[in-house]
Design a protein around this motif. Structure first.
Motif, mmCIF file in Angstrom:
data_model
loop_
_atom_site.group_PDB
_atom_site.id
_atom_site.type_symbol
_atom_site.label_atom_id
_atom_site.label_comp_id
_atom_site.label_asym_id
_atom_site.label_seq_id
_atom_site.Cartn_x
_atom_site.Cartn_y
_atom_site.Cartn_z
ATOM 1 N N PRO A 294 0.817 -1.227 0.000
ATOM 2 C CA PRO A 294 0.000 0.000 0.000
ATOM 3 C C PRO A 294 0.844 1.268 0.000
ATOM 4 C CG PRO A 294 -0.905 -1.596 1.539
ATOM 5 C CD PRO A 294 0.442 -2.125 1.108
ATOM 6 N N GLU A 295 1.952 1.269 0.750
ATOM 7 C CA GLU A 295 2.831 2.446 0.771
ATOM 8 C C GLU A 295 3.474 2.665 -0.595
ATOM 9 O OE1 GLU A 295 4.352 2.399 5.455
ATOM 10 O OE2 GLU A 295 5.414 1.219 3.935
ATOM 11 N N THR A 296 3.794 1.567 -1.270
ATOM 12 C CA THR A 296 4.386 1.673 -2.609
ATOM 13 C C THR A 296 3.409 2.300 -3.581
ATOM 14 O OG1 THR A 296 5.824 -0.239 -2.266
ATOM 15 C CG2 THR A 296 5.321 0.339 -4.538
ATOM 16 N N ILE A 297 2.164 1.826 -3.575
ATOM 17 C CA ILE A 297 1.146 2.377 -4.487
ATOM 18 C C ILE A 297 0.918 3.855 -4.191
ATOM 19 C CG2 ILE A 297 -1.251 2.206 -5.237
ATOM 20 C CD1 ILE A 297 0.556 -0.097 -6.144
ATOM 21 N N SER B 186 -5.655 -0.262 -1.471
ATOM 22 C CA SER B 186 -4.703 -1.242 -1.998
ATOM 23 C C SER B 186 -4.280 -2.161 -0.862
ATOM 24 C CB SER B 186 -3.476 -0.549 -2.609
ATOM 25 O OG SER B 186 -2.803 0.234 -1.643
ATOM 26 N N SER B 187 -3.980 -3.412 -1.218
ATOM 27 C CA SER B 187 -3.596 -4.388 -0.200
ATOM 28 C C SER B 187 -2.928 -5.569 -0.876
ATOM 29 C CB SER B 187 -4.831 -4.870 0.586
ATOM 30 O OG SER B 187 -5.722 -5.553 -0.287
ATOM 31 N N ALA C 292 -4.342 -6.372 -4.509
ATOM 32 C CA ALA C 292 -5.595 -5.770 -4.960
ATOM 33 C C ALA C 292 -5.470 -4.257 -4.909
ATOM 34 C CB ALA C 292 -6.765 -6.238 -4.097
ATOM 35 N N VAL C 293 -5.942 -3.606 -5.961
ATOM 36 C CA VAL C 293 -5.942 -2.144 -6.015
ATOM 37 C C VAL C 293 -7.301 -1.694 -6.551
ATOM 38 C CG1 VAL C 293 -4.934 -0.076 -7.039
ATOM 39 C CG2 VAL C 293 -3.457 -1.977 -6.353
ATOM 40 N N GLN C 294 -7.919 -0.791 -5.805
ATOM 41 C CA GLN C 294 -9.232 -0.252 -6.176
ATOM 42 C C GLN C 294 -9.066 1.218 -6.519
ATOM 43 O OE1 GLN C 294 -12.043 -0.810 -3.041
ATOM 44 N NE2 GLN C 294 -13.737 0.187 -4.090
ATOM 45 N N TYR C 295 -9.643 1.657 -7.645
ATOM 46 C CA TYR C 295 -9.450 3.050 -8.048
ATOM 47 C C TYR C 295 -10.653 3.578 -8.824
ATOM 48 C CZ TYR C 295 -8.389 1.407 -12.828
ATOM 49 O OH TYR C 295 -8.463 0.836 -14.075
ATOM 50 N N THR C 296 -10.717 4.891 -8.920
ATOM 51 C CA THR C 296 -11.717 5.561 -9.747
ATOM 52 C C THR C 296 -11.005 6.390 -10.796
ATOM 53 O OG1 THR C 296 -11.808 7.501 -8.298
ATOM 54 C CG2 THR C 296 -13.337 5.695 -7.820
ATOM 55 N N PHE D 168 6.705 -7.819 -5.214
ATOM 56 C CA PHE D 168 6.327 -8.468 -3.955
ATOM 57 C C PHE D 168 6.036 -9.955 -4.172
ATOM 58 C CE2 PHE D 168 5.703 -4.036 -3.090
ATOM 59 C CZ PHE D 168 5.964 -3.893 -1.740
ATOM 60 N N HIS D 169 6.376 -10.449 -5.366
ATOM 61 C CA HIS D 169 6.158 -11.844 -5.736
ATOM 62 C C HIS D 169 4.708 -12.269 -5.532
ATOM 63 C CE1 HIS D 169 10.698 -13.045 -5.488
ATOM 64 N NE2 HIS D 169 10.447 -12.094 -6.370
ATOM 65 N N ALA D 170 3.784 -11.397 -5.925
ATOM 66 C CA ALA D 170 2.352 -11.709 -5.841
ATOM 67 C C ALA D 170 1.992 -12.785 -6.859
ATOM 68 C CB ALA D 170 1.526 -10.451 -6.099
#
Length: 361
Positions: free
Chosen positions: A272-275, A301-302, A309-313, A338-340
């Motif tokens: 989240p801090e990166t985003i 974001s998480s 997961a990232v949520q945006y408008t 982050f090797h997601a």
């Protein structure tokens, strides 16, 4: 004869008494009604009357779906549950979900700036691929196609194999064939470790033609396996640079720039801090830009259990389709650092949820 006369007298007397009683009741009708009313109003009948009223109310309540004060709470709870279910159902109905092709490829491009050379990255998904490729096959393709050395060291003088998540590079030549200038050497290792990391490779073993762990490669002597994470700078966040020749936006990792990669506790930024950090540029005269352009707002974001997961408008009046694609590519690269296993992009404006499979898929 006397007996008959006596019996007749008794019968006559009985008729006289009965007639008197009937006349009295007809003469006093109120007396009869009063007696009935008094009987109905007696204390013993009060409870029965209340019971009857309550019983009637209960019957009415059962028809209405309620049953007294205690059941008002039940009704409210039921209404809340129904509303919650309706909202979940509406969300499922409103947001369209798609999953992108799992076969992604990482490409690189070198940029020459006054401050030095920079390796930019791009992520491409091959929707035309008829057969899914393994991560090993995709990694090998990306490495061979993006070798920045002048003599194409990997494709010309090496064989690649895997003991996943480890990569083994065995050279069939030694000496001058593996030599490179200092600048070329830096770019070679930058692309090698950068691409490998974005595919989830943890360790690289270099072998000479005799199968020994002793190689001089691009001006560097290597005699033991290399941990990829130790070779890359912190790469929190990706920022954009446009390649006019390719006509494409590429991405520079924060570790190569002077952007924030650690928090106030000097710890690497969380996802989240990166985003959040990707939303701004520290240098006013930077030659790169943020992938989060004006009109795009990150809502949340998480990353949990390997799923980012990232949520945006987005403001559809100023944000273009190209802007949206650039944003989602940058987030994919950030999640790969982050090797997601996958990243979900929720566009609240378009009501779309797009899932991008990443390493391991």
């Amino acid at each position: 004869m006397k007996k008959i006369t006596k019996i007749a007298g008794l019968i006559t007397f009985a008729f006289i008494i009965t007639g008197c009683q009937s006349s009295e009741e007809e003469a006093n009708p109120q007396t009869s009604e009063t007696a009935e009313n008094e009987s109905a109003d007696s204390p013993e009948n009060d409870g029965s009357k209340e019971d009857n009223v309550e019983s009637d109310n209960n019957l009415d309540s059962e028809e209405d779906g309620t049953s007294g004060d205690g059941d008002v709470e039940n009704k409210d709870t039921s209404d809340e549950a129904r509303t919650s279910n309706d909202e979940e159902s509406n969300t499922d109905d409103v947001y369209a979900g798609t999953q992108e092709d799992p076969d992604y490829f990482i490409d690189t491009q070198v940029f020459d700036r006054e401050s030095g050379f920079y390796t930019a990255y791009a992520i491409h998904r091959d929707k035309g691929e008829e057969q899914a490729l393994s991560p090993e096959e995709r990694l090998e393709t990306s490495l061979l196609n993006n070798d920045p050395s002048e003599q194409d060291i990997l494709s010309s003088y090496a064989d690649l194999s895997f003991e996943w998540p480890n990569l083994i590079i065995q050279f069939n030549e030694d000496g001058n064939e593996l030599a490179a200038t200092s600048a070329q050497s830096n770019l070679f290792f930058e692309a090698l470790y950068g691409i490998s990391d974005l595919y989830g490779v943890e360790e690289i073993t270099f072998l000479n033609p005799d199968g020994e762990k002793a190689v001089t490669l691009a001006e560097r002597s290597i005699d033991e396996p290399i941990a990829v994470k130790d070779e890359r700078d912190l790469t929190r966040g990706y920022y954009t640079i446009y390649d006019e020749e390719l006509g494409e936006t590429l991405f520079l990792p924060g570790g190569e720039l002077e952007e924030q990669v650690v928090n106030e506790n000097d710890q690497p930024l969380s996802f989240p801090e990166t985003i959040e950090a990707m939303g701004s540029i520290d240098l006013a005269d930077a030659f790169y830009s943020s992938a989060i352009v004006e009109g795009i707002q990150i809502v949340d974001s998480s990353i949990t259990n390997g799923v980012a997961a990232v949520q945006y408008t987005m403001d559809e009046d100023i944000v273009t389709e190209e802007d949206r694609i650039v944003l989602e590519n940058a987030i994919q690269l950030a999640a790969l650092d982050f090797h997601a296993w996958e990243v979900k992009l929720m566009n609240d404006t378009l009501k779309e949820i797009t899932t991008y499979p990443l390493i391991g898929q």
